[in-house]
Design an enzyme around this catalytic site. Sequence first.
Site, PDB file in Angstrom:
ATOM      1  N   ARG A  11      30.109  31.352  59.040  1.00 43.82           N
ATOM      2  CA  ARG A  11      31.425  30.750  59.217  1.00 43.82           C
ATOM      3  C   ARG A  11      32.293  31.125  58.037  1.00 43.82           C
ATOM      4  NH1 ARG A  11      32.923  24.719  57.736  1.00 43.82           N
ATOM      5  NH2 ARG A  11      32.815  25.812  55.729  1.00 43.82           N
ATOM      6  N   GLN A  63      20.152  29.284  51.423  1.00 44.79           N
ATOM      7  CA  GLN A  63      20.929  29.257  50.197  1.00 44.79           C
ATOM      8  C   GLN A  63      19.945  29.149  49.037  1.00 44.79           C
ATOM      9  OE1 GLN A  63      23.806  29.615  48.887  1.00 44.79           O
ATOM     10  NE2 GLN A  63      25.108  29.868  50.686  1.00 44.79           N
ATOM     11  N   GLU A  94      20.686  40.614  47.218  1.00 45.40           N
ATOM     12  CA  GLU A  94      22.069  40.436  47.648  1.00 45.40           C
ATOM     13  C   GLU A  94      23.002  40.866  46.536  1.00 45.40           C
ATOM     14  OE1 GLU A  94      23.396  37.118  50.118  1.00 45.40           O
ATOM     15  OE2 GLU A  94      24.797  36.602  48.495  1.00 45.40           O
TER      16      GLU A  94
END
Length: 293
Positions: A106, A177, A17
């Site tokens: 979100r 996470q 990432e």
Amino acid sequence: MKISEIISSKKVTISFEIFPPKKQDDFSTVKQSAMTLSATKPDFISITHGAGGSTNKNSATLAQTVQDSGTTALAHLTCIRSSKEQLLKTIEDFKTRGITNVLALRGDIPNDSFEGENLFPSGLFHASDLVSILKEQGFCVGGACYPEGHPESANRDLDIENLKHKVSAGVDFLTTQMIFDNDMLYSFLYRLQSANIRVPVLAGIMPITNANQVKRMVDLSNAYIPRKLLSFCDRFKNDKEAMKQAGIAYATDQIIDLISNGVRGIHIYTMNKPEIAQAILKNIDSIIKAVNA
């Protein structure tokens, strides 16, 4: 290529990432980091997305750069501070750029938000709402999950129930996470199985190479920090190279343990430091080859 197809075709996947720069002047540096990571041949690279489109243009451009380099890109998309029109425009931009994989989020509540602000002008209040739209548009869709519970959840059972909504909406895979204690992940995977959640779960690994990162990681992910990690942070916090080496070793140990216990996806949060990811890959390259042989 769709990430769901990559996951189903391999016993273990490795992904990275990166995050786009907030300042346009820094784009070339981040682009070079992305190209360096792409050259290591990961299964995909995900690119984060700023709330309310704060890094929207750079995110899409960086995702296209990754894709053009020959590596599958996973573009993030958040609900917060975006109108329905803005979200649909971004989705159309993804399509134009040939991006077929999106991580639906979100989004974190911005630090500069104020009481009474409408953070969801699109009417999409949850990632699951965004998942449905993306699936209708033909994307392979990923979702986020919190092995130790979302910081805003009342309890872990409620967190699992919310995750069920996301899975029912059509997510193809989940990415955790960052975790620093593998036992937390194993417990989470057991709870998912008990809840009949069967989609692939990729384990998020954050190499801690700076002792100051620890508090921020706890605040962001509600993660438990094992004594072993705290010990080396305390011991080497004033020695940059020693701290880096210890962080790489700790992340490597985590990954080896995860793979040995059947976890099929490793997602490394690189913090735009390709040299850290490269060092970890060097430590596990023979293991990955052996598992995927």
